[in-house]
Write a protein that holds these residues in place. Structure first.
Motif, PDB file in Angstrom:
ATOM      1  N   MET A   5       1.126  -0.826   0.063  1.00 48.05           N
ATOM      2  CA  MET A   5      -0.007   0.285   0.129  1.00 48.05           C
ATOM      3  C   MET A   5       0.721   1.391   0.199  1.00 48.05           C
ATOM      4  N   LEU A   6       2.024   1.414   0.785  1.00 44.20           N
ATOM      5  CA  LEU A   6       2.861   2.429   0.916  1.00 44.20           C
ATOM      6  C   LEU A   6       3.985   2.460  -0.762  1.00 44.20           C
ATOM      7  N   LYS A   7       3.891   1.635  -1.090  1.00 45.69           N
ATOM      8  CA  LYS A   7       4.602   1.243  -2.165  1.00 45.69           C
ATOM      9  C   LYS A   7       3.665   2.580  -3.017  1.00 45.69           C
ATOM     10  N   ALA A   8       2.243   2.080  -3.260  1.00 49.97           N
ATOM     11  CA  ALA A   8       1.540   2.143  -4.497  1.00 49.97           C
ATOM     12  C   ALA A   8       1.321   3.830  -4.168  1.00 49.97           C
ATOM     13  N   GLU A  14       4.380   9.457  -6.919  1.00 52.74           N
ATOM     14  CA  GLU A  14       5.315  10.774  -8.222  1.00 52.74           C
ATOM     15  C   GLU A  14       4.982  10.702  -9.525  1.00 52.74           C
ATOM     16  N   GLY A  15       3.706   9.913  -9.314  1.00 58.70           N
ATOM     17  CA  GLY A  15       3.027  10.045 -11.028  1.00 58.70           C
ATOM     18  C   GLY A  15       2.345  11.416 -11.283  1.00 58.70           C
ATOM     19  N   LEU A  42      -6.767   6.354  -9.830  1.00 63.90           N
ATOM     20  CA  LEU A  42      -7.401   5.150  -8.227  1.00 63.90           C
ATOM     21  C   LEU A  42      -8.234   4.125  -8.191  1.00 63.90           C
ATOM     22  N   ASP A  43      -9.663   5.297  -9.667  1.00 68.08           N
ATOM     23  CA  ASP A  43     -10.611   3.881  -9.833  1.00 68.08           C
ATOM     24  C   ASP A  43     -10.679   3.331 -11.066  1.00 68.08           C
ATOM     25  N   VAL A  50      -3.483  -3.274 -14.292  1.00 72.12           N
ATOM     26  CA  VAL A  50      -2.219  -2.291 -14.705  1.00 72.12           C
ATOM     27  C   VAL A  50      -2.116  -1.624 -13.632  1.00 72.12           C
ATOM     28  N   SER A  51      -0.806  -1.303 -12.925  1.00 73.95           N
ATOM     29  CA  SER A  51      -0.486  -1.116 -11.817  1.00 73.95           C
ATOM     30  C   SER A  51      -0.845   1.107 -11.609  1.00 73.95           C
TER      31      SER A  51
END
Length: 169
Positions: A5-8, A14-15, A42-43, A50-51
């Motif tokens: 969750m933290l990485k996402a 960042e994006g 997010l949706d 897809v990440s």
């Protein structure tokens, strides 16, 4: 789970920072647009494979392809479908979709919305990809070479793309 969750979340932030560099308007307009873009990313991440990082990158490349924020948001679901269905990189798919919309979007008719035009382009590309056994990158590259000569042609978008796919096989 917490680490993922933290990485996402980090990937999203960042994006979004990268996307914000290509936005135009006043501070409040940009902030409102960024909130909407974040929500869409997010949706989409919850309903696709897809990440978040790839989705943010896809939107960034779509926005840098001479599209307004509204056009980029309208084309985003179609772009995700291209990426998911053909396994092409986000940058290549974004540039292809936006380029085709910019050169032939008006020829698709005045009675279609931007979203419908983007979906039509995406559907034609993925159909040609599936039926003609052509790589999406090759199809987009072929269109890029042909695009400067399309001004005087009477052919419609579907005929042009399917012809490129057939010639590629």
């Amino acid at each position: 789970t917490v680490s993922a969750m933290l990485k996402a979340n980090f990937d999203l932030e960042e994006g979004m920072a990268r996307i914000q560099t290509v936005m135009q308007g006043t501070g409040s307009e940009i902030q409102a647009q960024m909130t909407g873009i974040s929500r869409v990313i997010l949706d989409t991440a919850t309903t696709s494979k897809v990440s978040i990082k790839d989705l943010a990158e896809a939107f960034y490349f779509l926005k840098t392809s001479a599209l307004s924020s509204e056009e980029a948001l309208a084309g985003f679901p179609a772009l995700v479908n291209i990426i998911t269905g053909t396994n092409v990189k986000a940058q290549e798919a974004s540039r292809g979709l936006a380029g085709m919309y910019n050169t032939l979007g008006k020829s698709l008719g005045d009675n279609m919305t931007v979203s419908e035009k983007m979906n039509k382009i995406a559907d034609t590309l993925t159909y040609t990809y599936a039926r003609q056994d052509v790589e999406m990158g090759e199809l987009i590259a072929g269109y890029a070479k042909l695009a400067p000569y399309l001004v005087g042609l009477d052919d419609n978008f579907t005929e042009i793309i399917t012809t490129l796919g057939f010639l590629n096989t």
